[in-house]
Design a protein around this motif. Structure first.
Motif, PDB file in Angstrom:
ATOM      1  N   GLN A 144       1.170  -1.079  -0.325  1.00 42.84           N
ATOM      2  CA  GLN A 144       0.084  -0.110  -0.226  1.00 42.84           C
ATOM      3  C   GLN A 144       0.962   1.466  -0.273  1.00 42.84           C
ATOM      4  N   ARG A 145       2.110   1.362   1.052  1.00 40.58           N
ATOM      5  CA  ARG A 145       2.879   2.389   0.770  1.00 40.58           C
ATOM      6  C   ARG A 145       3.553   2.555  -0.746  1.00 40.58           C
ATOM      7  N   SER A 146       4.052   1.528  -1.701  1.00 44.31           N
ATOM      8  CA  SER A 146       4.437   1.345  -2.436  1.00 44.31           C
ATOM      9  C   SER A 146       3.354   1.829  -3.913  1.00 44.31           C
ATOM     10  N   GLU A 147       1.969   1.237  -3.471  1.00 48.23           N
ATOM     11  CA  GLU A 147       0.799   2.218  -4.514  1.00 48.23           C
ATOM     12  C   GLU A 147       1.014   3.236  -4.354  1.00 48.23           C
ATOM     13  N   ARG A 148       0.484   4.122  -2.942  1.00 46.39           N
ATOM     14  CA  ARG A 148       0.756   5.393  -2.947  1.00 46.39           C
ATOM     15  C   ARG A 148       1.764   6.329  -2.709  1.00 46.39           C
ATOM     16  N   GLU A 149       3.047   5.988  -2.979  1.00 42.63           N
ATOM     17  CA  GLU A 149       4.175   6.695  -3.444  1.00 42.63           C
ATOM     18  C   GLU A 149       4.377   6.630  -5.036  1.00 42.63           C
ATOM     19  N   ARG A 150       3.345   5.344  -5.611  1.00 38.95           N
ATOM     20  CA  ARG A 150       3.647   5.816  -7.310  1.00 38.95           C
ATOM     21  C   ARG A 150       2.146   6.864  -6.845  1.00 38.95           C
ATOM     22  N   HIS A 151       1.032   6.783  -6.876  1.00 38.22           N
ATOM     23  CA  HIS A 151       0.484   7.688  -7.152  1.00 38.22           C
ATOM     24  C   HIS A 151       0.837   8.968  -6.869  1.00 38.22           C
ATOM     25  N   GLU A 152       1.470   9.075  -5.765  1.00 36.69           N
ATOM     26  CA  GLU A 152       1.876  10.665  -5.306  1.00 36.69           C
ATOM     27  C   GLU A 152       3.035  10.684  -6.649  1.00 36.69           C
ATOM     28  N   ARG A 153       4.319   9.912  -6.883  1.00 33.72           N
ATOM     29  CA  ARG A 153       5.061  10.753  -7.749  1.00 33.72           C
ATOM     30  C   ARG A 153       4.052  10.726  -9.235  1.00 33.72           C
ATOM     31  N   GLN A 154       3.084  10.297 -10.187  1.00 34.41           N
ATOM     32  CA  GLN A 154       2.082  10.159 -10.676  1.00 34.41           C
ATOM     33  C   GLN A 154       2.073  11.681 -10.858  1.00 34.41           C
ATOM     34  N   GLN A 155       1.003  11.508  -9.660  1.00 32.11           N
ATOM     35  CA  GLN A 155      -0.133  13.071  -9.884  1.00 32.11           C
ATOM     36  C   GLN A 155       1.186  14.609  -9.454  1.00 32.11           C
ATOM     37  N   ALA A 156       2.385  14.390  -8.807  1.00 31.36           N
ATOM     38  CA  ALA A 156       3.683  15.423  -9.081  1.00 31.36           C
ATOM     39  C   ALA A 156       3.662  15.597 -10.453  1.00 31.36           C
ATOM     40  N   LEU A 157       3.964  14.792 -10.844  1.00 28.83           N
ATOM     41  CA  LEU A 157       4.442  15.244 -12.689  1.00 28.83           C
ATOM     42  C   LEU A 157       3.288  15.304 -13.412  1.00 28.83           C
ATOM     43  N   ALA A 158       1.760  14.757 -13.261  1.00 23.31           N
ATOM     44  CA  ALA A 158       0.710  15.516 -13.516  1.00 23.31           C
ATOM     45  C   ALA A 158       0.867  16.966 -13.264  1.00 23.31           C
ATOM     46  N   GLU A 159       0.993  17.312 -12.572  1.00 22.32           N
ATOM     47  CA  GLU A 159       0.714  19.300 -11.746  1.00 22.32           C
ATOM     48  C   GLU A 159       2.004  19.641 -12.345  1.00 22.32           C
TER      49      GLU A 159
END
Length: 411
Positions: free
Chosen positions: A185-200
């Motif tokens: 779950q932590r890895s998935e959250r970090e992946r989503h956060e990276r994707q969100q940061a990249l999209a932003e």
């Protein structure tokens, strides 16, 4: 949410549902196998044990009880506490019901082991500890009633080996499983956060580009259009100003068209959905040709084959390629007639332009070929190919872009 994102989300949901059903079915099959194996081990141990007396009716009653409680090991995990209590009751009850001298035959040792593991692995702390207490009580009571003695250490070893040890292994397995799930779950959250940061970051960069285009280029193009309109009105009233007025009209028309394209680009960069003024495609080719003719470049279009319904992105790219080709012909050609050829086949779309070259020019050595670089970039997005160069006699320049088509593409 865009349609593609929605379809991906639905596909991911269906895949997760299928995986959940597969895991549930596998767990059920494994629990049945464990229960069947435990039942066989306990029954064989009970029937094959050495005894000085023949089997009585009470032996068969106890054996039936062993079958029932071992079969209960296939029940859902939430029943683990009840199964542990039942195993303990059989261990004590069997010792009470079976008469005889000396130690009792093996009753449900395998069932006690498995039920202790299930209680430790599946139950919360309170019910798990209560189940362990019942199992220890059943083991101690059964051994006392069956003739075991404290001095031999059998009671202590039985409680530790048949109840506490498997219970601890079950607790460890659950803790390890929870730890792995937390890591995932932590890895998935970090992946989503990276994707969100990249999209932003991408959105911010696009907004920055859009601001620059709006503040600088848009202002200059608007000024060109305004001054061209004023000059056209003044030239039309002056003697001999007809040719100048026509040229200024072409400049005004081109600048207005550039403003329309610029607004579309700004909408795209800002993420604004396309409205009525969507990006132009090959259906808008006539308007592009009218603009080019207005500035003095005659054009002629030839279409071979039946035009299919192209994907929107490819349609826009093909239009932009033709636009860039005609711009190059206008800048570097010798006037005359620019030939545009669209050739459709089931496998590809080929776009070709041919325009005359100035006398004595065999290429464009002074040009940095930025237009051709842009054409190659657009073609590469669709795995297309680009060929260009002067004709063998050196009188014309030909550029051909080939876009592969997918005959199975429903769009």
């Amino acid at each position: 949410m865009p349609e593609s994102d929605g379809s991906e989300a639905r596909g991911a949901g269906r895949a997760a549902s299928v995986r959940a059903r597969d895991l549930s079915g596998s767990l059920t099959r494994q629990s049945l196998l464990v229960a069947a194996t435990t039942l066989v081990v306990d029954c064989l141990g009970f029937l094959l044990a050495d005894r000085s007396h023949p089997l009585t009716a009470w032996h068969w009653v106890v054996l039936a009880a062993i079958v029932v409680v071992d079969a209960a090991l296939a029940t859902p995990p939430r029943m683990s506490g009840a199964v542990a209590v039942a195993q303990a009751v059989v261990a004590v009850g069997g010792s009470v019901l079976l008469p005889g001298h000396g130690p009792l035959p093996q009753l449900n040792n395998a069932g006690m082991l498995v039920s202790a593991y299930r209680a430790g692995a599946w139950l919360d702390r309170g019910p798990a500890v209560a189940s362990l207490f019942c199992l220890v009580t059943g083991i101690v009571g059964g051994q006392l009633l069956g003739g075991e003695h404290f001095g031999h250490g059998g009671i202590l070893l039985g409680a530790l080996g048949d109840a506490l040890l498997p219970w601890l292994v079950g607790r460890y397995t659950t803790a390890r499983r929870a730890y792995i799930a937390e890591l995932e779950q932590r890895s998935e959250r970090e992946r989503h956060e990276r994707q969100q940061a990249l999209a932003e970051a991408i959105a911010e960069e696009r907004s920055s580009i859009a601001r620059d285009l709006h503040d600088v280029i848009s202002h200059h193009v608007s000024a060109i259009s305004m001054h061209a309109g004023v000059a056209r009105l003044r030239a039309g009233a002056a003697p001999g100003g007809v040719d100048v007025a026509e040229s200024l009209t072409a400049v005004e028309t081109s600048s207005r068209a550039a403003m329309v394209d610029l607004r579309r680009l700004l909408d795209f960069l800002h993420g604004t959905p396309a409205g009525e003024d969507s990006q132009p495609g090959l259906d808008n080719l006539s308007g592009l040709l009218d603009t080019v003719r207005a500035v003095g470049l005659k054009t002629r279009v030839t279409v071979h084959g039946v035009p299919p319904r192209l994907p929107e992105s490819l349609d826009i790219a093909a239009y932009r390629v033709v636009q860039e080709m005609l711009t190059n012909a206008l800048r570097h050609g010798a006037g005359g007639v620019a030939e545009v050829e669209l050739r459709y086949t089931p496998a590809a779309l080929a776009v070709t332009t041919t325009n005359p070259l100035p006398v004595g020019t065999r290429g464009r050595p002074d040009s940095p070929h930025r237009g051709l670089q842009g054409i190659r970039s657009r073609a590469a997005l669709f795995h297309g190919s680009v060929t260009y160069g002067p004709t063998p006699d050196g009188t014309a320049w030909t550029t051909t872009v080939t876009f592969p088509l997918d005959p199975l593409d429903p769009s």
